[in-house]
Enzyme design. Structure first.
Site, PDB file in Angstrom:
ATOM      1  CG  ASP A 139     -24.834 -31.052  33.302  1.00 44.86           C
ATOM      2  OD1 ASP A 139     -25.580 -30.658  32.395  1.00 44.86           O
ATOM      3  OD2 ASP A 139     -24.141 -32.081  33.215  1.00 44.86           O
ATOM      4  CG  ASP A 147     -24.226 -29.060  29.264  1.00 44.83           C
ATOM      5  OD1 ASP A 147     -23.809 -28.615  28.188  1.00 44.83           O
ATOM      6  OD2 ASP A 147     -25.028 -29.992  29.339  1.00 44.83           O
ATOM      7  CG  ASN A 165     -25.689 -30.357  25.295  1.00 44.60           C
ATOM      8  OD1 ASN A 165     -25.203 -30.337  26.419  1.00 44.60           O
ATOM      9  ND2 ASN A 165     -26.982 -30.304  25.087  1.00 44.60           N
ATOM     10  CG  HIS A 166     -26.547 -26.183  26.891  1.00 40.49           C
ATOM     11  ND1 HIS A 166     -27.626 -25.383  26.657  1.00 40.49           N
ATOM     12  CD2 HIS A 166     -27.039 -27.406  27.217  1.00 40.49           C
ATOM     13  CE1 HIS A 166     -28.732 -26.077  26.840  1.00 40.49           C
ATOM     14  NE2 HIS A 166     -28.400 -27.314  27.172  1.00 40.49           N
TER      15      HIS A 166
END
Length: 177
Positions: A78, A114, A149-150
């Site tokens: 992230d 991410d 997921n991104h």
């Protein structure tokens, strides 16, 4: 509906064959031929205007998907385009030094997704990861990048979270080709 986006600060480089596109700190698109050493300069859109160079590999090889557990392993996720946070994390945890040299020996650095879309330095972070892969391998270490997921959303064409500066770069580079 098509919208023409504006460039916004340093970004790139983007390499297509032997052509290198980059956007400087003044939001100007530059085009150059890849030099004989296959080295590119990365400019970071941060207050310090960080820069580092990356040597392009001439070939890529398929990687294995299983590794023995290293003595040292660190994972991060992230980052979302926040170069300063990623840079500080890597230095603070002894993965690299301030000159972007790998200092983690035979350790493994794992990025757990991410890293894409939302921040203003996604491209610079991806180049830093690319550079660290080679430096880690030379020291017996390893860099792993696991899609989050991104990343998957972007690969599938879902760009709803992509910062406009990246769309603008693609538009401007695409018009020049």
């Amino acid at each position: 509906i098509y919208k023409d986006y504006e460039l916004s600060g340093a970004d790139g480089p983007y390499v297509f064959g032997d052509v290198v596109y980059s956007i400087d700190h003044k939001s100007q698109l530059k085009e150059a031929r890849l030099n004989d050493a296959a080295t590119i300069q990365v400019q970071v859109a941060n207050e310090a205007k960080d820069e580092f160079s990356v040597r392009l590999r001439s070939n890529l090889k398929e990687e294995t998907d299983t590794y023995p557990m290293p003595k040292r392993l660190i994972a991060v996720s992230d980052i979302e385009g926040n170069f300063n946070a990623f840079y500080s994390f890597l230095i603070g945890n002894g993965v690299m030094d301030e000159q972007y040299n790998w200092t983690f020996g035979q350790g493994h650095l794992v990025m757990v997704g991410d890293f894409f879309d939302r921040g203003k330095n996604v491209t610079a972070i991806l180049w830093l990861i690319y550079s660290l892969e080679e430096k880690a391998a030379a020291a017996g270490g390893k860099v792993h990048f696991i899609l989050g997921n991104h990343e998957v959303m972007n690969i599938q064409g879902d760009i709803r979270y992509v910062k406009e500066k990246y769309i603008a770069a693609a538009q401007k580079i695409g018009k020049g080709k």
